[in-house]
Design a protein around this motif. Structure first.
Motif, short mmCIF file in Angstrom:
data_model
loop_
_atom_site.label_atom_id
_atom_site.label_comp_id
_atom_site.label_asym_id
_atom_site.label_seq_id
_atom_site.Cartn_x
_atom_site.Cartn_y
_atom_site.Cartn_z
N VAL A 232 0.88 -1.16 0.00
CA VAL A 232 0.00 0.00 0.00
C VAL A 232 0.92 1.22 0.00
CG1 VAL A 232 -1.80 1.24 1.24
CG2 VAL A 232 -1.76 -1.27 1.27
N ASP A 233 0.82 2.02 -1.05
CA ASP A 233 1.78 3.10 -1.29
C ASP A 233 2.00 3.99 -0.07
OD1 ASP A 233 3.48 4.41 -3.18
OD2 ASP A 233 2.01 6.01 -3.41
N ASP A 234 0.91 4.28 0.64
CA ASP A 234 1.00 5.21 1.75
C ASP A 234 1.20 4.53 3.09
OD1 ASP A 234 -1.83 4.73 3.03
OD2 ASP A 234 -2.18 4.96 0.89
N GLY A 235 1.26 3.17 3.09
CA GLY A 235 1.56 2.45 4.31
C GLY A 235 0.38 2.19 5.23
N ALA A 236 -0.84 2.51 4.79
CA ALA A 236 -2.00 2.41 5.69
C ALA A 236 -2.36 0.96 5.97
CB ALA A 236 -3.21 3.12 5.08
N SER A 237 -2.48 0.63 7.24
CA SER A 237 -2.81 -0.75 7.59
C SER A 237 -4.26 -1.08 7.23
CB SER A 237 -2.56 -1.01 9.08
OG SER A 237 -3.27 -0.08 9.85
N ARG A 238 -5.16 -0.08 7.26
CA ARG A 238 -6.57 -0.40 6.98
C ARG A 238 -6.80 -0.90 5.56
NH1 ARG A 238 -9.71 5.54 6.64
NH2 ARG A 238 -8.52 6.34 4.88
N ALA A 239 -5.84 -0.61 4.66
CA ALA A 239 -6.01 -1.00 3.26
C ALA A 239 -5.44 -2.38 2.94
CB ALA A 239 -5.37 0.05 2.35
N VAL A 240 -4.65 -2.95 3.84
CA VAL A 240 -3.87 -4.14 3.50
C VAL A 240 -4.76 -5.36 3.23
CG1 VAL A 240 -2.20 -5.80 4.39
CG2 VAL A 240 -1.77 -3.35 4.64
N ALA A 241 -5.67 -5.67 4.14
CA ALA A 241 -6.50 -6.87 3.95
C ALA A 241 -7.40 -6.74 2.73
CB ALA A 241 -7.30 -7.16 5.22
N PRO A 242 -8.12 -5.60 2.55
CA PRO A 242 -8.90 -5.47 1.31
C PRO A 242 -8.03 -5.63 0.06
CG PRO A 242 -9.56 -3.77 2.88
CD PRO A 242 -8.35 -4.46 3.47
N ALA A 243 -6.82 -5.07 0.09
CA ALA A 243 -5.95 -5.14 -1.10
C ALA A 243 -5.54 -6.58 -1.40
CB ALA A 243 -4.72 -4.26 -0.89
N ILE A 244 -5.02 -7.30 -0.42
CA ILE A 244 -4.50 -8.64 -0.72
C ILE A 244 -5.65 -9.59 -1.06
CG2 ILE A 244 -4.37 -9.47 1.69
CD1 ILE A 244 -1.91 -10.25 -1.20
N LEU A 245 -6.80 -9.42 -0.41
CA LEU A 245 -7.92 -10.30 -0.74
C LEU A 245 -8.43 -10.00 -2.16
CD1 LEU A 245 -9.74 -10.41 2.71
CD2 LEU A 245 -8.35 -12.22 1.62
N GLY A 246 -8.44 -8.73 -2.54
CA GLY A 246 -8.81 -8.38 -3.91
C GLY A 246 -7.84 -8.99 -4.92
N VAL A 247 -6.55 -8.95 -4.61
CA VAL A 247 -5.54 -9.52 -5.51
C VAL A 247 -5.71 -11.04 -5.62
CG1 VAL A 247 -3.06 -10.00 -5.74
CG2 VAL A 247 -3.86 -7.66 -5.22
N LEU A 248 -5.87 -11.70 -4.47
CA LEU A 248 -6.00 -13.17 -4.48
C LEU A 248 -7.25 -13.60 -5.25
CD1 LEU A 248 -4.97 -13.96 -0.79
CD2 LEU A 248 -3.65 -14.50 -2.87
N ARG A 249 -8.33 -12.81 -5.12
CA ARG A 249 -9.55 -13.14 -5.86
C ARG A 249 -9.34 -12.95 -7.35
NH1 ARG A 249 -12.16 -15.87 -7.75
NH2 ARG A 249 -14.29 -15.60 -8.52
N GLU A 250 -8.69 -11.82 -7.72
CA GLU A 250 -8.48 -11.55 -9.14
C GLU A 250 -7.60 -12.62 -9.78
OE1 GLU A 250 -8.75 -7.65 -10.43
OE2 GLU A 250 -7.35 -7.85 -12.11
N LEU A 251 -6.67 -13.17 -9.00
CA LEU A 251 -5.80 -14.24 -9.50
C LEU A 251 -6.48 -15.60 -9.41
CD1 LEU A 251 -2.44 -13.10 -7.85
CD2 LEU A 251 -2.98 -13.02 -10.32
N ASP A 252 -7.71 -15.63 -8.91
CA ASP A 252 -8.47 -16.86 -8.70
C ASP A 252 -7.77 -17.81 -7.73
OD1 ASP A 252 -10.92 -17.98 -9.20
OD2 ASP A 252 -10.24 -19.21 -10.87
N LEU A 253 -7.01 -17.25 -6.81
CA LEU A 253 -6.35 -18.07 -5.79
C LEU A 253 -7.23 -18.25 -4.56
CD1 LEU A 253 -2.74 -16.66 -6.18
CD2 LEU A 253 -3.52 -18.97 -6.79
#
Lengths: 337, 337
Positions: free
Chosen positions: B277-298
């Motif tokens: 997360v470019d700005d280092g915010a912890s609140r964005a981490v879980a939404p970001a990685i879950l979005g990535v894992l879903r988009e990769l169908d993992l």
């Protein structure tokens, strides 16, 4: 670096920039001309607590200030996001008493005071924070006082359809130059309405307010005087609004808002500044606004030095070692003529 | 929206996106090929605690795991950023006892436990948090155990010139495919060295680690097994690493790091993912990685539903009202062939 990304606050660790907070800025004069910008000056976001000087203005305009004998200190708290110190809650209680309403009638939810001493005192006494400790309790007390002076039942003053919120919305629309229906409404952290609009419009609101202060219009001049004479009521010790207005000694009025908002009005130059940290990070706000004010030459290099711990805060680790720094990397642009 | 800005986590309030966290992602296979990305996959930042699985590997490789009879639970804590719960500190104490060192020898500074119950218990007992409550105390205890098994004096194990840190650095270099001198060093939140490198290299490290797990190499396989069998030791209740690994049941290992870092290794696909997360915010981490894992169908749509409160957390105000939401807006790109 692309045009979009070159206005930022950087967070370093050792020799590397570890994180980056992008910053949008609109600098507007009282005639509505964009004088400088960064990022997207038309970004639509919420005014949040940076709108408080406009929200407090009806207290003067509609006669509550005179009728209830509000002091400048009390009016400043109505414009403030205070730290919940003993001094702050005492002033909030004084406003509530003048409005003949109880602290139980405050619609804002409780949260622990930002002020360390007040927070420790509550913990040691085994007491939970009250609604009066909410950083917005001055604004809320003022809203109930506005209801009183207008002869409206204060009950439900926080709801968007209540005449208090309608009156405040009209004031925000008047200064920002927007029709009512162009202002987006949502619920703020404290439960009352907050206002979505382009940054440029928020800056215009502060520019027109600043010009009105310069012209000596009683309402805006009284609000700005309250804020700049009592900056300790607008935020608190160790916080940027208080430190900046103390230093500026009346040259500007300044108000932070949640999610990375900051607005400044400069009466002498009839300028308004609206700033948004894109990601909402509070740690980036003071470095960003101080960088902007320096770049506009609205504060001097000496001023920036006096506010060094706000502009360039150290990043400490759990051992208390300084392992990095937050620092402004501000680049404003001139709009195309 | 420009190419640079279209992978983000959005924070809404009412009908408007109020704040935006930009996200950089590198998805790399064990052969070093970039398979997908967002933002700048070559962004240089710090690995932070996402490097812990690599930092813990020498415990197995150099014989401490066998010699001191480390359990999988204890090894998982050495890879973890734990919550300081009673269970976590008990396991940390057990590692310290096996290494015959005291908690006073921990170089990490104290901070209040993330775990609510543990924090309240300390407050009610009037006790200050200890070094053992530091989320990195498992890693630190493991580092002293590594010194023991190698016959090095544990004293000063946190300093970059100490053989423990040199050994760990060599391990990080081995997996990430970088020469030692290409890895930037700084001081982490807990006082030991942290490593600056491009995201792509971190992802490569996790991909090679994942491939080694798949191949059954004892060191990596033991570390990954410990993490996926005891995800509660890698973070804690209510935290994303624990919830994600519980759900994935061995299909992936995952580790967060401060300032918005997240890394995942996927043995079955021999893939590594590094996210910042470019700005280092912890609140964005879980939404970001879950979005990535879903988009990769993992992870599946059902998995995402089971982790809904992590992917789409509500934003509450001081009155406890849901006034907005944090949500992934992830768009990965395929690299040019």
């Amino acid at each position: 670096m692309s045009e979009e990304t070159d206005c930022a606050v950087e967070v370093t660790r050792g020799a590397v920039v570890e994180s980056r907070h992008r910053v949008h800025v609109a600098v507007v004069d009282a005639g509505g001309r964009l004088r400088a910008y960064a990022g997207d000056p038309d970004l639509v976001t919420y005014f949040r607590s940076a709108a408080k000087p406009l929200q407090a203005l009806p207290l003067v305009e509609d006669g509550a200030f005179d009728r209830y004998g509000l002091t400048h200190e009390e009016l400043a708290l109505c414009c403030g996001s205070h730290s919940g110190s003993a001094a702050h809650t005492a002033v909030a209680e004084a406003i509530l008493a003048k409005a003949a309403v109880s602290a139980d009638a405050l619609a804002c939810g409780p949260h622990p005071p930002f002020d360390d001493e007040a927070r420790r005192a509550l913990e040691e006494a085994g007491l939970a924070p009250g609604r009066v400790h909410n950083n917005c309790s001055g604004k809320h007390a003022g809203m109930m006082m506005l209801a009183r002076v207008r002869g409206w039942d204060p009950d439900g003053y926080e709801r968007p359809e209540h005449p208090v919120q309608q009156r405040v919305l009209a004031e925000v629309a008047r200064w920002t130059g927007l029709p009512l229906e162009a202002i987006g409404l949502a619920v703020d952290g404290c439960g009352v309405a907050c206002f979505a609009m382009p940054l440029r419009q928020m800056a215009l609101g502060f520019a027109k307010f600043a010009a009105a202060v310069r012209a000596g219009d009683r309402g805006p001049a009284t609000v700005a005087q309250a804020m700049t004479e009592h900056p300790e009521m607008v935020a608190g010790d160790g916080r940027i609004c208080t430190a900046l207005m103390r230093l500026a000694a009346g040259r500007l009025f300044a108000k932070t808002g949640a999610e990375g908002m900051y607005c400044v009005g400069v009466p002498g130059a009839e300028l308004g500044i609206a700033l948004k940290v894109d990601d909402g990070a509070s740690r980036a706000v003071a470095p960003a606004i101080l960088g902007v004010l320096r770049e506009l030459d609205l504060i001097s290099e000496d001023d920036l030095g006096a506010l060094h711990s706000f502009a360039y805060p150290d990043l400490l680790n759990t051992r208390g070692e300084a392992v990095g720094q937050v620092r402004p990397a501000i680049h404003l642009r001139a709009p195309d003529a």
